[in-house]
Structure formats: structure tokens, C-alpha cells
Design a protein around this motif. Structure first.
Motif, PDB file in Angstrom:
ATOM      1  N   SER A 190      51.975  29.258  46.621  1.00  0.00           N
ATOM      2  CA  SER A 190      52.226  30.712  46.766  1.00  0.00           C
ATOM      3  C   SER A 190      51.600  31.541  45.609  1.00  0.00           C
ATOM      4  CB  SER A 190      53.552  30.749  47.007  1.00  0.00           C
ATOM      5  OG  SER A 190      54.292  30.384  48.000  1.00  0.00           O
ATOM      6  N   GLY A 191      51.136  32.747  46.110  1.00  0.00           N
ATOM      7  CA  GLY A 191      50.384  33.610  45.089  1.00  0.00           C
ATOM      8  C   GLY A 191      51.290  35.008  45.186  1.00  0.00           C
ATOM      9  N   LYS A 192      50.812  35.779  44.172  1.00  0.00           N
ATOM     10  CA  LYS A 192      51.275  37.224  44.432  1.00  0.00           C
ATOM     11  C   LYS A 192      50.207  38.071  43.934  1.00  0.00           C
ATOM     12  CE  LYS A 192      54.758  38.151  41.719  1.00  0.00           C
ATOM     13  NZ  LYS A 192      56.235  38.036  41.814  1.00  0.00           N
ATOM     14  N   HIS A 193      49.251  38.072  44.930  1.00  0.00           N
ATOM     15  CA  HIS A 193      47.803  39.101  44.741  1.00  0.00           C
ATOM     16  C   HIS A 193      48.044  40.134  44.156  1.00  0.00           C
ATOM     17  CE1 HIS A 193      46.418  35.688  47.944  1.00  0.00           C
ATOM     18  NE2 HIS A 193      46.840  35.153  46.773  1.00  0.00           N
ATOM     19  N   ASN A 194      47.583  40.709  43.274  1.00  0.00           N
ATOM     20  CA  ASN A 194      47.898  41.896  42.730  1.00  0.00           C
ATOM     21  C   ASN A 194      46.708  42.938  43.051  1.00  0.00           C
ATOM     22  OD1 ASN A 194      49.831  41.858  39.671  1.00  0.00           O
ATOM     23  ND2 ASN A 194      50.206  40.869  41.446  1.00  0.00           N
ATOM     24  N   ASN A 195      46.697  43.967  43.987  1.00  0.00           N
ATOM     25  CA  ASN A 195      45.628  44.853  44.459  1.00  0.00           C
ATOM     26  C   ASN A 195      46.011  46.089  43.333  1.00  0.00           C
ATOM     27  OD1 ASN A 195      44.359  43.616  46.845  1.00  0.00           O
ATOM     28  ND2 ASN A 195      46.677  43.521  46.990  1.00  0.00           N
ATOM     29  N   TRP A 196      44.644  46.183  42.596  1.00  0.00           N
ATOM     30  CA  TRP A 196      44.843  47.131  41.381  1.00  0.00           C
ATOM     31  C   TRP A 196      43.707  48.234  41.646  1.00  0.00           C
ATOM     32  CZ3 TRP A 196      41.022  48.531  37.955  1.00  0.00           C
ATOM     33  CH2 TRP A 196      41.444  49.282  36.787  1.00  0.00           C
ATOM     34  N   SER A 197      44.067  49.669  41.271  1.00  0.00           N
ATOM     35  CA  SER A 197      43.067  50.565  41.334  1.00  0.00           C
ATOM     36  C   SER A 197      43.682  51.635  40.641  1.00  0.00           C
ATOM     37  CB  SER A 197      42.899  51.087  42.922  1.00  0.00           C
ATOM     38  OG  SER A 197      41.753  52.043  43.050  1.00  0.00           O
ATOM     39  N   LEU A 198      42.833  52.777  40.502  1.00  0.00           N
ATOM     40  CA  LEU A 198      43.214  54.030  39.668  1.00  0.00           C
ATOM     41  C   LEU A 198      43.076  55.257  40.656  1.00  0.00           C
ATOM     42  CD1 LEU A 198      40.803  53.224  36.887  1.00  0.00           C
ATOM     43  CD2 LEU A 198      43.180  52.967  36.709  1.00  0.00           C
ATOM     44  N   ALA A 199      44.187  56.019  40.440  1.00  0.00           N
ATOM     45  CA  ALA A 199      44.242  57.021  41.426  1.00  0.00           C
ATOM     46  C   ALA A 199      44.467  58.548  40.517  1.00  0.00           C
ATOM     47  CB  ALA A 199      45.371  56.975  42.364  1.00  0.00           C
ATOM     48  N   THR A 200      43.899  59.422  40.847  1.00  0.00           N
ATOM     49  CA  THR A 200      43.813  60.705  40.089  1.00  0.00           C
ATOM     50  C   THR A 200      44.910  61.724  40.467  1.00  0.00           C
ATOM     51  OG1 THR A 200      42.304  61.873  41.614  1.00  0.00           O
ATOM     52  CG2 THR A 200      41.411  60.860  39.708  1.00  0.00           C
ATOM     53  N   ASP A 201      45.339  62.949  39.785  1.00  0.00           N
ATOM     54  CA  ASP A 201      46.041  63.494  40.272  1.00  0.00           C
ATOM     55  C   ASP A 201      45.557  64.728  41.315  1.00  0.00           C
ATOM     56  OD1 ASP A 201      44.626  64.854  38.101  1.00  0.00           O
ATOM     57  OD2 ASP A 201      46.426  65.763  37.282  1.00  0.00           O
ATOM     58  N   THR A 202      44.247  64.659  41.527  1.00  0.00           N
ATOM     59  CA  THR A 202      43.688  65.249  42.504  1.00  0.00           C
ATOM     60  C   THR A 202      43.627  64.612  43.710  1.00  0.00           C
ATOM     61  OG1 THR A 202      41.376  64.549  41.716  1.00  0.00           O
ATOM     62  CG2 THR A 202      42.313  66.584  41.074  1.00  0.00           C
ATOM     63  N   GLY A 203      44.195  63.441  44.008  1.00  0.00           N
ATOM     64  CA  GLY A 203      44.085  62.522  45.183  1.00  0.00           C
ATOM     65  C   GLY A 203      42.996  61.655  45.394  1.00  0.00           C
ATOM     66  N   GLU A 204      42.433  61.310  44.205  1.00  0.00           N
ATOM     67  CA  GLU A 204      41.427  60.209  44.769  1.00  0.00           C
ATOM     68  C   GLU A 204      41.393  58.878  44.193  1.00  0.00           C
ATOM     69  OE1 GLU A 204      37.054  61.239  44.054  1.00  0.00           O
ATOM     70  OE2 GLU A 204      38.048  63.018  43.008  1.00  0.00           O
ATOM     71  N   ASN A 205      41.071  58.051  44.973  1.00  0.00           N
ATOM     72  CA  ASN A 205      41.212  56.689  44.544  1.00  0.00           C
ATOM     73  C   ASN A 205      39.718  56.267  43.869  1.00  0.00           C
ATOM     74  OD1 ASN A 205      40.875  53.970  44.132  1.00  0.00           O
ATOM     75  ND2 ASN A 205      41.038  53.486  46.372  1.00  0.00           N
ATOM     76  N   ARG A 217      43.146  35.397  32.163  1.00  0.00           N
ATOM     77  CA  ARG A 217      43.672  33.987  32.299  1.00  0.00           C
ATOM     78  C   ARG A 217      44.992  33.694  31.839  1.00  0.00           C
ATOM     79  NH1 ARG A 217      45.835  30.215  33.460  1.00  0.00           N
ATOM     80  NH2 ARG A 217      45.153  27.902  33.275  1.00  0.00           N
ATOM     81  N   ALA A 218      45.197  34.101  30.459  1.00  0.00           N
ATOM     82  CA  ALA A 218      46.435  33.904  29.829  1.00  0.00           C
ATOM     83  C   ALA A 218      47.442  34.548  30.381  1.00  0.00           C
ATOM     84  CB  ALA A 218      46.172  34.366  28.328  1.00  0.00           C
ATOM     85  N   SER A 219      47.273  35.845  30.919  1.00  0.00           N
ATOM     86  CA  SER A 219      48.301  36.531  31.671  1.00  0.00           C
ATOM     87  C   SER A 219      48.836  35.840  32.727  1.00  0.00           C
ATOM     88  CB  SER A 219      47.894  37.987  31.766  1.00  0.00           C
ATOM     89  OG  SER A 219      47.127  38.036  33.048  1.00  0.00           O
ATOM     90  N   ILE A 220      48.198  35.031  33.420  1.00  0.00           N
ATOM     91  CA  ILE A 220      48.686  34.478  34.627  1.00  0.00           C
ATOM     92  C   ILE A 220      49.213  33.047  34.421  1.00  0.00           C
ATOM     93  CG2 ILE A 220      47.299  35.715  36.134  1.00  0.00           C
ATOM     94  CD1 ILE A 220      46.054  32.648  36.150  1.00  0.00           C
ATOM     95  N   PHE A 254      39.369  37.256  41.183  1.00  0.00           N
ATOM     96  CA  PHE A 254      39.168  38.735  40.903  1.00  0.00           C
ATOM     97  C   PHE A 254      38.288  38.952  41.931  1.00  0.00           C
ATOM     98  CE2 PHE A 254      38.505  42.615  38.920  1.00  0.00           C
ATOM     99  CZ  PHE A 254      39.680  42.809  38.050  1.00  0.00           C
ATOM    100  N   ALA A 255      38.849  39.697  43.281  1.00  0.00           N
ATOM    101  CA  ALA A 255      37.673  40.011  44.260  1.00  0.00           C
ATOM    102  C   ALA A 255      37.819  41.422  44.510  1.00  0.00           C
ATOM    103  CB  ALA A 255      38.074  39.148  45.236  1.00  0.00           C
ATOM    104  N   PHE A 256      36.788  41.967  44.617  1.00  0.00           N
ATOM    105  CA  PHE A 256      36.620  43.478  45.233  1.00  0.00           C
ATOM    106  C   PHE A 256      36.874  43.373  46.620  1.00  0.00           C
ATOM    107  CE2 PHE A 256      34.619  47.337  46.323  1.00  0.00           C
ATOM    108  CZ  PHE A 256      35.305  48.257  45.839  1.00  0.00           C
ATOM    109  N   ILE A 279      43.652  40.908  42.215  1.00  0.00           N
ATOM    110  CA  ILE A 279      43.745  39.802  41.188  1.00  0.00           C
ATOM    111  C   ILE A 279      44.573  38.753  42.013  1.00  0.00           C
ATOM    112  CG2 ILE A 279      44.328  39.218  38.817  1.00  0.00           C
ATOM    113  CD1 ILE A 279      44.826  42.009  38.132  1.00  0.00           C
ATOM    114  N   ARG A 280      43.575  37.587  42.405  1.00  0.00           N
ATOM    115  CA  ARG A 280      44.264  36.646  43.264  1.00  0.00           C
ATOM    116  C   ARG A 280      44.942  35.558  42.517  1.00  0.00           C
ATOM    117  NH1 ARG A 280      43.159  36.267  48.601  1.00  0.00           N
ATOM    118  NH2 ARG A 280      43.317  34.142  48.554  1.00  0.00           N
TER     119      ARG A 280
END
Ligand SMILES: NC(=O)CC[C@H](N)C(=O)O
Length: 731
Positions: free
Chosen positions: A341-356, A389-392, A466-468, A475-476
Motif C-alpha cells: 500500500s502506498g499513499k501517493h502524494n499529488n503535489w502542485s502550486l496554486a496562486t491566489d489568483t486561482g491558477e495551478n 528518498r530519506a523522507s519516505i 515521481f511522475a508528472f 510522489i508515488r
């Protein structure tokens, strides 16, 4: 049939209470949303305008909350909570134990004249002083300064669990060092906000805040609680230490996305209702690949809130599972031979103007913006792969990595072949000034093509850590039992550092007379060249990749002790100090805690395995062997010396085989005890963890192999351990 296994199995024949434990679920789940959360809407209702604005500012701009405001908020929280039957409050925090912590205090306060009232003040809301001497601290806290403080985190809303008001908090030592997951995460989030907002000034001056987002996917197993209780290894270590694989496992791929078993569905429904009330926006549920494995995923949220929600969810899941006579397993590899079992973490950055920022836009400018954040993320991972790597790293995730759709320990980035080709084009950009033709060509044919490409981006690579995935990075490698804060702290720290560096380099080129876009293209070109070696599109499990990765200079830190050793590299210590996430002392303390935890986990597993082998497996094997001996003796009596030899051939070979395996187990256990005691006596944590990893753990296999062989020989009726077949296929 007196063993625990059979008693457990006897409770199973699908008694009614197990089958029908369904609850009424409203059609509109949205009506329940945030019912038990001190949400923005509730705050607006309960707070004065001034207090409400002040909380919003704290949440959005990080401004400090004044004492008199905290008093107002405390009273409002109490009134709201009491209107919902709440009697207690707690600072809810996430110490380095891996689970959440709470110490409940009552609103009830006696006053003079034998009277009492319910009270909650700003003081109590802001700070608590739990008796914290028993939490992991890696030597930071001496017993003479054992106090720890929890402090309210106004950026994550308070919520109600049962009859307790829970206030998300950070946990720090008397001397100010962080002792939890949240405090460093908040520091990393601030750093990346600042760095990304600065970079965004190249593209959109209206952006004043960038918020990292996280969408986690929680995988888990459900095992019938009676069967769970019958397995001492599951109860004490969260995983099975032995057990022969069943004839049918996941070979037919018939569980994944299959129809959800009724009893599991009942559990999921109740869980979702609870999640809604707690403001956890769960939207997805399905069967995972392994039998009795499932997944749940919410909408993405701001990282801090998403992390809190995941920790909270794990707690809620375990409790609701019990109501449905299930035990939930978050261990990354509870069963050998099927998916972990994994806990894939999908990460992104969002602006306060509503953009990803990881989503390409409608025009070339927006696409250059996308490329900037995309390439910088890859570069960050390239520079700090070992830290990720160390973080997982954990003893349990070590079992999962490198097989069954979990990525290997080599950190690489998957972006899909088409985006890879775009980067190859960008690598060809001229140094320095660009001609008008080249600019047009870049705009139209390279950058301009990105949206189309992504529409058609169906590439998926389950072997990539680490997949786009079109508008975010997944982060798989994160394990199902982990607190996502660990990988998120690293991810946001390295992104902050990288974006700061990028800004400096681009500004320096602009100073030399290049136009902004030219400067950006120039820097990106160099980044792509530098980090091409971390991009990998192929099969992450193949031996060729391990060899190729070595040639490329990528580390393959297969075990937790190796990964944790790397974490102490001066480069990483400096990074943390520069970005202001951890002091050297904090990193050292955390590293120490993780090493100790690793050794302790292996130590416990070794003890449990020895106990089971000696007290359960050997006696049952001998019991069956005695039966066979009786049988052989009987045959001899009836048929005489000559004939019985042919008739009892199979039995005699089984008798010998049982003896061989019993001796293997006996010797294995003795070796294990010796190795364990030697490792336990090692004073230095890194060496100790390495010894547990390299000298103790490999001995598990000897015992397991012999025991699993015996499982195939011994009469099913005498086998004491609940079998894989039973645990994985009872629903
Ligand atoms: N289908 C999947 O994505 C499986 C993922 C796998 N369970 C893991 O360990 O990460």
C-alpha cells in the motif's frame, strides 16, 4: 481444533451482524460538509467582525493574532462546540510517533461558592503545556527540561471528534526545537510561498501568495477483526511475518476496480459520512489491486490542511473499521507476494489568483510560466533526490519499494515521452539573445504546443517514484503508513530553494541586458541539460535501470539505514538552515529518532517471529509428524517389514521433511536471537540500524521459508496460523 485460528474462523460464517451493518446516508453528502468544523462560515457566524478578519489574516497572510482576539475566538469556539454537545477540548498534534496525540481537558471549571461554569480562554487556546516527556525527541529534551509546548495553528480549522473540540497545533520543545511534523512543514510552506511568489512576478504581478496543494491517495487493507486477532504477527507488527501465498492471489486482476464487497461498502459509507462532517473532501473509493485492498482519495487541498486531514482520517478509519468488525492495515506490505500500500502524494502550486502553476495555460506566456515551474521542480528533485528518498524511508516501506507497482528506491522523474521531447527542443535554445525567428518558433512550435500535448498525455508509469500526471507531480514512493508531512516538508523545502536560485540566475542574466523571456529560456536550457539524468521513462524494476542509474550517478539507497545516512549529508543540513526549516540539531534529532524506530521495529519483528516459530509452528509440525509416525508404525504392524516400506514411503519422506524444516527453524531462531542480541548491544544508532538491516533481517527469510514449507505439509486442521487465503478472501 482448539487453536485460535479455528475459533476465529468459526465466528465467520457470515453472521448477520457482519453482513448488514449499513447506515442511512443522505443523498446530498454536501449537506453534511464541515458540520463538525469551526469553518470559515461558522466563524463568520460566531465571531465579531474584527475577530473574524483577524483569523482570516492569520490564515491567509500569516499575521499574528492578538491576545484579546484569541479570547474572543476561544469563547466563540466553546459556544459553538457546546451547542454540539462538546464537553472537552484538546490541542491535537502530530508528534514523531507517527500517530496523532490528544490530551483532553474539560471546559468545566469550579468557581467559588460550590458553583461551576464552562470556561475556555485565549490563553488555553493559544498554548498548552502537555506532559511531554514520553514523546520521541532524539535527545533534544533532557529530563530536566522535559516540558514541551503545543501551540494553536490557526491555519487549520478546529473540529469536533465525539465530544471533544480538537485544535490543530504544533509541538515544540522548551528550547524551541520542533518535535512534530507540522511545525517544520509550516516553515517549508512559507518558504515556498515566498519563493514562488517572487518568481511569479515575472509572469503576473497580481499574484501575492502561492499555496502548495496536496491530494493524497490512501491505500489500505481490511482484515476481519477475528482473523486479525488470531495472528500475533499482525497484532504486534502490523504485517504477516510468515504465511504461504495462496494459489490465487491477484494474478487474475479481478479485484482492482471490481464491485465493492457489501461489508466493505458499509464501512466506506459510514467513513464518508464522518469525513464529510469533519470537512475531509473525500470523493473517490475503489478496490485496489490486491485482494482485500482498497483506496480512498479526497479532492486536493492546501498542504497543511491536507496533511491534517490525512492524519485525522487514519484515526477515524481505524475506529469505523472496528464497528464493522474489520481491522484496518496501513502497513506498506502486510502480505508478501501481493501489492503493498502506498499513499501517493499529488503535489502542485496554486496562486491566489486561482491558477495551478503546473498546469499549462492558454497562451505562450502562460506556457512559459508552466515550463518554469515544471523544470524547476525536476531540477529540485535532481539536486535533492536523496533527501526525498530519506523522507519516505521506513522499515515497513522498505518491504514495499521495488515491486508490485511501487517504485524502486532509485529516485527518478517520469514526465512522459512527449514532454520529454519538448525539453529536448528547449535544450537547443541559443545561448544569450534569441533572434526574432527563434522566438516565434519557440512560441508557436515548442511552448505553444504544450497544451495539445498534455491533452493527449496518457502515459502512465507505475514504476516511477515521481511522475508528472498532467497538472501535478505524483510522489508515488510515499508509504501508506507515513505522515505525508515528511515528504511534503522536503518537497516544499527543495522547491523553495530551487525557485530562489532560479530567480537569482534569471535576474543576473537580465542585469547583463537579456530580456526577461530570453533570460528564462537561457536558465531553463541549462537546467534541462543538468538534470536530464534524473528523467527516466522506462521500467523502474529492470536490472538494466539499476545499472543505467548507477552510470548516471543516481543513488540506489535500497534500505532505510542507507537512506538515513545520506540524510545527514552536509549539503542537506545547509539547505535546511538556509531555507529555515530545520536547524542542524533538529535534523540530527529526527535522524536519530528514525534510526531508533527502524531498529526497534526490526527488533520487535524478530522477537515475534521467534515466538511464533517456537510456540506455534514447531509444536504443530511435531504433532502432525507424530501422527505420521503412528501411521507408519501401524502399517508396519499390519503389513510387516517388507511391504510397509513401499506403503509408507510417502509418509516417511514427509516425516523426514518435517524434521528438516523443524531443524531449519530451530537453528534459524537461535541465529536470530544471537544476531538480535548483538545488534541490540550496539551503542551507535546508525551502525545499530545497519546491523539490524544486514545481520538480523535476512535471518527472517530462513525461518519463514521453512515455516511456509511446513504449512504446505501439515494437515490443515492442525495448522495454527490463520492462512493468507482466509485473511485475504474473507469479506
Ligand atoms: N494501482 C496502483 O497505483 C497501485 C499502487 C501500489 N499499491 C503502491 O504500492 O504504490
Amino acid at each position: 481444533m482448539s487453536t485460535l485460528r479455528f475459533k476465529a474462523l468459526e465466528t465467520l460464517p457470515f453472521k448477520d451482524f457482519r453482513k448488514d451493518n449499513s447506515i442511512e446516508v443522505p443523498v446530498k453528502l454536501s449537506e453534511l460538509f464541515c458540520q463538525n468544523v469551526f469553518s470559515e462560515e461558522t466563524m463568520r457566524e460566531y465571531l465579531t467582525k474584527e475577530a473574524f478578519q483577524s483569523i482570516l489574516d492569520a490564515m491567509k497572510k500569516g499575521t499574528k493574532i492578538q491576545r484579546h482576539i484569541a479570547d474572543q475566538v476561544a469563547v466563540a469556539m466553546k459556544d459553538w462546540a457546546m451547542s454540539k454537545g462538546v464537553t472537552h477540548y484538546t490541542h491535537w498534534f502530530q508528534p514523531l510517533t507517527g500517530s496523532t496525540a490528544e490530551k483532553h481537558d474539560s471546559f468545566f471549571t469550579p468557581i467559588e461558592g460550590g458553583r461551576a461554569i464552562e470556561r475556555f480562554s485565549g490563553n488555553l487556546l493559544i498554548q498548552q503545556e502537555p506532559d511531554a516527556s514520553s514523546f520521541p525527541n532524539g535527545g533534544i529534551r533532557n529530563t530536566f527540561e522535559a516540558r514541551g509546548y503545543t501551540a494553536w495553528d490557526p491555519t487549520s480549522p478546529a473540529f469536533i471528534m465525539g465530544t471533544t473540540l480538537c485544535i490543530p497545533s504544533i509541538f515544540i520543545s522548551y528550547t524551541g526545537e520542533t518535535l512534530d511534523y507540522k511545525a517544520p512543514l509550516l516553515r517549508a510552506l512559507n518558504a515556498v510561498d515566498e519563493a514562488a511568489t517572487n518568481v511569479m512576478q515575472y509572469f503576473d504581478k497580481n499574484v501575492t501568495k502561492v499555496t502548495p496543494t496536496l491530494g493524497w491517495e490512501q491505500e489500505y487493507f481490511l482484515v476481519d477483526s477475528a482473523l486479525y486477532q488470531s495472528r500475533p504477527d499482525l497484532v504486534l507488527t502490523g504485517k504477516t511475518l510468515l504465511g504461504h501465498s495462496p494459489a490465487k492471489g491477484q494474478q487474475l486482476d479481478d479485484h482492482y476496480f471490481g464491485s465493492i464487497p457489501t461489508r466493505v461498502m458499509n464501512f466506506m459509507k459510514e467513513l464518508e459520512v464522518e469525513c464529510m462532517k469533519l470537512g475531509i473532501p473525500v470523493t473517490t473509493r475503489h478496490n485496489e489491486v490486491a485482494p482485500n485492498q482498497f483506496e480512498l482519495a479526497p479532492m486536493f487541498e492546501e498542504v497543511n490542511v491536507a496533511v491534517d486531514h490525512n492524519s485525522l482520517l487514519m484515526d477515524v478509519m481505524a475506529r469505523i473499521a472496528h464497528r464493522h468488525h474489520f481491522h484496518i492495515l496501513f502497513h506498506e506490505k502486510p502480505f508478501a507476494g501481493v501489492n503493498g500500500s502506498g499513499k501517493h502524494n499529488n503535489w502542485s502550486l496554486a496562486t491566489d489568483t486561482g491558477e495551478n502553476l503546473l498546469s499549462p495555460g492558454k497562451n505562450p506566456k502562460k506556457n512559459l510560466q508552466f515550463l518554469t515551474f515544471f523544470v524547476n521542480t525536476i531540477k529540485a528533485v535532481h539536486e535533492y533526490a536523496d533527501l526525498l528518498r530519506a523522507s519516505i524511508a521506513s522499515a515497513s516501506n522498505d518491504h514495499r519499494l521495488g515491486a508490485n507497482e511501487a517504485p524502486p528506491a532509485i529516485i527518478s522523474v517520469f514526465i512522459g515521452s512527449q514532454l520529454f521531447r519538448v525539453l529536448e527542443e528547449l535544450e537547443k535554445v541559443t545561448e544569450g539573445k534569441l533572434s526574432p525567428d527563434e522566438k516565434t518558433d519557440l512560441k508557436l512550435n515548442v511552448v505553444g504546443k504544450i497544451p495539445e500535448i498534455l491533452l493527449d498525455n496518457t502515459d502512465r508509469n507505475r514504476t516511477s517514484p515521481f511522475a508528472f500526471t498532467g497538472n501535478k507531480f505524483e510522489i508515488r514512493a510515499v508509504g501508506s503508513a507515513a505522515n505525508c508531512a515528511e515528504s511534503m516538508t522536503v518537497m516544499n523545502t527543495i522547491a523553495a530553494k530551487q525557485l530562489n536560485d532560479f530567480k537569482k540566475e534569471v535576474d543576473a542574466l537580465i542585469e547583463t541586458g537579456l530580456k526577461k523571456d530570453e533570460a528564462i529560456f537561457n536558465v531553463l536550457r541549462e537546467y534541462i541539460k543538468q538534470c536530464k539524468n534524473i528523467m527516466f521513462e522506462g521500467d523502474g524494476y529492470s536490472d538494466d535501470w539499476a545499472k543505467e542509474a548507477e552510470k548516471r550517478g543516481l543513488n540506489n539507497l535500497k534500505t532505510t539505514p542507507e537512506a538515513l545516512k545520506q540524510e545527514m549529508d552536509q549539503k542537506f543540513l545547509d539547505l535546511y538552515e538556509e531555507i529555515g526549516v530545520f536547524t542542524h540539531r533538529e535534523v540530527e534529532a529526527r535522524n536519530e529518532i528514525k534510526l531508533e524506530k527502524y531498529s526497534t521495529v526490526i527488533d520487535i519483528e524478530a522477537r515475534v517471529l521467534s515466538d511464533i516459530a517456537r510456540n506455534h509452528i514447531i509444536p504443530s509440525a511435531l504433532k502432525y509428524q507424530n501422527r505420521l509416525i503412528e501411521n507408519v508404525k501401524g502399517l508396519k504392524e499390519i503389513f510387516g517389514d517388507k511391504e510397509f516400506k513401499t506403503l509408507a514411503k510417502e509418509q516417511m519422506s514427509l516425516i523426514a521433511n518435517i524434521s528438516e524444516n523443524v531443524s531449519k527453524i530451530k537453528v534459524g531462531v537461535e541465529d536470530l536471537i544471537t544476531a538480535r542480541e548483538a545488534a541490540k548491544a550496539v551503542p551507535e544508532s546508525q551502525t545499530q540500524a545497519e546491523d539490524y538491516c544486514n545481520k538480523v533481517k535476512p535471518l527472517f527469510d530462513v525461518i519463514r521459508d521453512a515455516s511456509d514449507d511446513l504449512e504446505m505439509m501439515v494437515d490443515d486442521e492442525l495448522w495454527p496460523m490463520t492462512k493468507y487465503r482466509e485473511m485475504l478472501f474473507t469479506r
